[in-house]
Design a protein around this motif. Structure first.
Motif, PDB file in Angstrom:
ATOM      1  N   ILE B 170       0.845  -1.208   0.000  1.00 17.63           N
ATOM      2  CA  ILE B 170       0.000   0.000   0.000  1.00 17.63           C
ATOM      3  C   ILE B 170       0.879   1.257   0.000  1.00 17.63           C
ATOM      4  O   ILE B 170       0.592   2.226  -0.703  1.00 17.63           O
ATOM      5  CB  ILE B 170      -0.971  -0.028   1.206  1.00 17.63           C
ATOM      6  CG1 ILE B 170      -1.964  -1.182   1.021  1.00 17.63           C
ATOM      7  CG2 ILE B 170      -1.720   1.281   1.341  1.00 17.63           C
ATOM      8  CD1 ILE B 170      -2.833  -1.457   2.229  1.00 17.63           C
ATOM      9  N   VAL B 171       1.979   1.226   0.762  1.00 20.41           N
ATOM     10  CA  VAL B 171       2.922   2.369   0.749  1.00 20.41           C
ATOM     11  C   VAL B 171       3.415   2.591  -0.681  1.00 20.41           C
ATOM     12  O   VAL B 171       3.440   3.722  -1.193  1.00 20.41           O
ATOM     13  CB  VAL B 171       4.130   2.095   1.680  1.00 20.41           C
ATOM     14  CG1 VAL B 171       5.242   3.109   1.434  1.00 20.41           C
ATOM     15  CG2 VAL B 171       3.717   2.150   3.141  1.00 20.41           C
ATOM     16  N   GLY B 174       0.757   3.973  -2.963  1.00 15.67           N
ATOM     17  CA  GLY B 174       0.549   5.386  -2.642  1.00 15.67           C
ATOM     18  C   GLY B 174       1.651   6.256  -3.224  1.00 15.67           C
ATOM     19  O   GLY B 174       1.398   7.321  -3.788  1.00 15.67           O
ATOM     20  N   LEU B 175       2.882   5.781  -3.111  1.00 17.69           N
ATOM     21  CA  LEU B 175       4.019   6.543  -3.638  1.00 17.69           C
ATOM     22  C   LEU B 175       3.955   6.657  -5.167  1.00 17.69           C
ATOM     23  O   LEU B 175       4.218   7.723  -5.736  1.00 17.69           O
ATOM     24  CB  LEU B 175       5.324   5.850  -3.206  1.00 17.69           C
ATOM     25  CG  LEU B 175       6.599   6.679  -3.266  1.00 17.69           C
ATOM     26  CD1 LEU B 175       6.504   7.935  -2.425  1.00 17.69           C
ATOM     27  CD2 LEU B 175       7.795   5.838  -2.808  1.00 17.69           C
ATOM     28  N   LEU B 177       1.268   6.516  -6.999  1.00 14.66           N
ATOM     29  CA  LEU B 177       0.159   7.417  -7.314  1.00 14.66           C
ATOM     30  C   LEU B 177       0.572   8.872  -7.072  1.00 14.66           C
ATOM     31  O   LEU B 177       0.239   9.767  -7.855  1.00 14.66           O
ATOM     32  CB  LEU B 177      -1.028   7.041  -6.426  1.00 14.66           C
ATOM     33  CG  LEU B 177      -2.426   7.387  -6.895  1.00 14.66           C
ATOM     34  CD1 LEU B 177      -2.679   6.930  -8.308  1.00 14.66           C
ATOM     35  CD2 LEU B 177      -3.461   6.762  -5.966  1.00 14.66           C
ATOM     36  N   PHE B 178       1.334   9.100  -5.986  1.00 11.76           N
ATOM     37  CA  PHE B 178       1.787  10.460  -5.688  1.00 11.76           C
ATOM     38  C   PHE B 178       2.691  10.974  -6.822  1.00 11.76           C
ATOM     39  O   PHE B 178       2.552  12.107  -7.280  1.00 11.76           O
ATOM     40  CB  PHE B 178       2.545  10.499  -4.355  1.00 11.76           C
ATOM     41  CG  PHE B 178       3.016  11.878  -3.991  1.00 11.76           C
ATOM     42  CD1 PHE B 178       2.163  12.771  -3.363  1.00 11.76           C
ATOM     43  CD2 PHE B 178       4.298  12.304  -4.303  1.00 11.76           C
ATOM     44  CE1 PHE B 178       2.575  14.061  -3.056  1.00 11.76           C
ATOM     45  CE2 PHE B 178       4.720  13.589  -4.001  1.00 11.76           C
ATOM     46  CZ  PHE B 178       3.862  14.470  -3.377  1.00 11.76           C
TER      47      PHE B 178
END
Lengths: 139, 505
Positions: B170-171, B174-175, B177-178
């Motif tokens: 998930i990290v 998220g990264l 996507l960021f």
């Protein structure tokens, strides 16, 4: 195991820095519309902080960092960046052979025929294909 | 209804030595540029378009189609042999392709990639030929809300690829996507996270990210392992059995459902404008892994992994022509280049194309089928050559791969800034690999990120705060439901299986 656990903490800290420093300073404030410039970045950062914290508390999986290999990789990264800088200031015709020579020598290649192939023939072939045949400029 | 005479006349136009030569020439160029990291068939097509001005429309389009199809096969070669995808489409092929090479089966792996690629490509071409107008009509019903739901569904499939730690996955997602939000935001077009670099207005260059994370990070890792003895980049045992060099009919047939599934996923994704083949390859890989009786063997050199990714990414190319030929809407950059070539030759793609230029279109269909056959035979010869090249010392293979990545990214992004970005992502990829964070999840999240934000923005504007509007979009609701099911199926259920297996052991 400690490194694995700390990676979660590191991810959470990166998320906090992004949330409180990077996002406010590098997105514009817009007070209309449904999806504002900072909306999705903030959502992703919240995800990173929460998941990073969860991993810090309940670590799973493995993390193996061999510092000797990492050091050598950093050296090659440095050579790559130096090659990029050299290409930027003196062009492909000097930067590419020097980069290839540095990499091959540091690896330990001493056979002249392979050095010749890598340092002279490969850059010349790239130049021939890109600059001469395709008429696209090289650095 | 198209007259049978027109179909036969079109096929007769295509089946000439002159046309055959240009299609074949395009395939050879495509396979070559596809195998060079960073260059890729799209750039080759863009450069080649002016050279087709003097040709008749059919050989001109056949040539460009050949470059595109050849590139799909070529991209898998370095992905399998040196863990360096030639094109971003082949990123997923590294997952099982390179482990097979490490096991001393590079020829088997590349041959499976070729067979799966050609089969998937032929599947989507047949779908294009037989059902293009119908599929195009359905695909156009996919509005922003449906596309957003599809993106969420694609994200949910990532749950099957996160590995042994869901939190790390998930990290990473998220990264990824960021990083995809860098550049102009889709709703207000204001710059974000560009740090004064106008080159980032269009976002992080995809090729810089993909090659940095997947290829250059691996090159640095391999270079760091060379100490003292310099061996061949790929070591093939001299006593290798014939079975380790070829793909038998039994092995190919055992992958039939994997290839069929990959082809269907790729064809559906390709028929919807804006979705790319990388997402199709990863979705196909995740579903193949989940459907397998031995999911643990994926990522360790399972031939089904190669069959899944290559059939999916190649089937996108034929399906991309569905909206292009029937509605005049290009599905991706390669299709946009083909549409521009058609227009240069005075042909207007769209609903009337089949009626006004039926003979040409059926000639093009015949060229597509010919291209598949030529791709197969040229690929078989080309693979032997590449597997010989890769037996050169690693002291030249990996520095050469690094130089080619740098030049490829320079050409693709139009400057050295893209190369610098590639090095930044190489560093990130190296650290993530070492700490056990899935680079693949990052890459998928990045690929999907831009499209997610755009479709989310459009969807929110359509819904305008009234969630009841969603009831008018049953396809989107089905996709949201499928996303929930797949999170359970790919993520939670798999984790339970692994936990149960570990506790038994």
């Amino acid at each position: 195991m400690i490194l694995n656990r700390l990676s979660g903490l590191f991810a959470a800290i990166v998320g906090i820095i992004l949330l409180f420093w990077v996002i406010p300073n590098h997105t514009e404030t817009v007070d209309y519309g449904w999806l504002r410039p900072a909306t999705l970045p903030k959502i992703t950062v919240f995800i990173i902080i929460i998941a990073g914290t969860v991993h810090f508390i309940f670590p799973r999986g493995t993390a193996e960092l061999d510092f000797a290999s990492a050091g050598r990789s950093a050296l090659f990264l440095g050579i790559g960046v130096a090659g990029l800088w050299l290409m930027n200031i003196s062009g492909f015709s000097i930067g590419a052979p020097v980069l290839m020579l540095a990499l091959m020598i540091i690896i330990g290649e001493r056979r002249w025929q392979w050095l010749l192939s890598g340092v002279i023939m490969l850059p010349a072939f790239i130049w021939l294909c890109v600059d001469y045949l395709l008429k696209r400029p090289l650095p | 209804m198209i007259d049978l005479n027109i179909i036969l006349a079109g096929f007769a136009d295509a089946f000439t030595l002159y046309n055959l030569f240009f299609v074949w020439f395009g395939i050879l160029i495509g396979q070559l540029v596809g195998a060079v990291p960073g260059v890729g068939p799209v750039m080759a097509m863009a450069i080649a378009i002016p050279f087709t001005f003097g040709l008749d429309p059919l050989p001109a389009i056949g040539f460009l189609v050949g470059v595109n199809k050849g590139g799909l096969v070529g991209g898998a070669i370095p992905a399998i042999l040196i863990n360096t995808p030639g094109t971003p489409d082949a990123a997923a092929t590294t997952l099982d392709g390179y482990p097979m090479t490490k096991k001393g089966q590079p020829e088997k792996a590349t041959k499976m990639a070729l067979y799966a690629s050609v089969t998937g490509d032929a599947f989507s071409d047949i779908v294009l030929i037989t059902g293009a107008p119908l599929i195009a009509t359905v695909a156009l019903k996919m509005g922003p809300i449906e596309i957003f739901a599809l993106m969420i569904f694609a994200f949910s499939i990532i749950a099957g690829l996160v590995g042994d730690s869901m939190a790390k996955g998930i990290v990473t997602a998220g990264l990824g996507l960021f990083c995809a939000t860098i550049g102009l935001d889709p709703e207000n077009s204001t710059p974000r996270f560009i740090f004064g670099h106008f080159e980032l207005y269009d976002g992080v260059p995809l090729v810089s990210m993909a090659l940095g994370m997947l290829a250059v990070a691996e090159i640095f890792r391999r270079l760091s392992l060379i100490r003292g003895n310099i061996g061949a980049a790929v070591i093939v045992p001299k006593s290798q059995k014939k079975a380790d060099r070829r793909v038998s009919w039994t092995e190919f047939w055992a992958c039939k459902y994997t290839i069929l599934r990959g082809s269907i996923i790729g064809t559906i994704m390709g028929a919807i404008p804006g979705l790319d083949s990388s997402a199709a390859a990863f979705m196909s890989y995740a579903t193949a892994k989940q459907a397998s009786k031995d999911p643990d063997s994926f990522g360790k050199g399972n031939i089904h992994g190669i069959a899944a990714t290559e059939s999916a990414n190649s089937s996108v190319s034929g399906a991309n022509l569905i909206p292009l030929l029937t509605l005049g809407i290009p599905g991706n950059i390669a299709a946009a280049l083909i549409i521009s070539a058609l227009m240069i030759h005075g042909i207007q793609p769209g609903p009337l194309l089949f009626k006004e230029q039926g003979q040409l279109i059926y000639g093009l269909f015949c060229s597509l089928l010919m291209a598949n056959v030529l791709n197969l035979f040229s690929g078989l010869v080309g693979l032997r050559l590449w597997t010989k090249v890769i037996k050169a010392p690693e002291s030249i293979i990996f520095p050469a791969a690094l130089l080619l990545c740098m030049i490829g990214v320079y050409l693709a992004t139009g400057g050295l800034f893209g190369v610098a970005v590639m090095f930044i992502f190489a560093l990130l990829g190296y650290i993530m690999n070492a700490l056990g964070y899935s680079v693949i999840v990052f890459v998928i999240a990045f690929f999907l990120g831009e499209r997610v934000e755009l479709s989310l923005s459009q969807s929110l504007n359509i819904i305008d705060g009234d969630l009841k509007i969603l009831l008018n979009h049953p396809v989107a609701l089905v996709l949201f439901a499928l996303a929930l099911i797949s999170v359970y199926w790919f993520g939670l259920k798999s984790k339970k299986k692994i936990t149960a297996k570990n506790s038994k052991a």
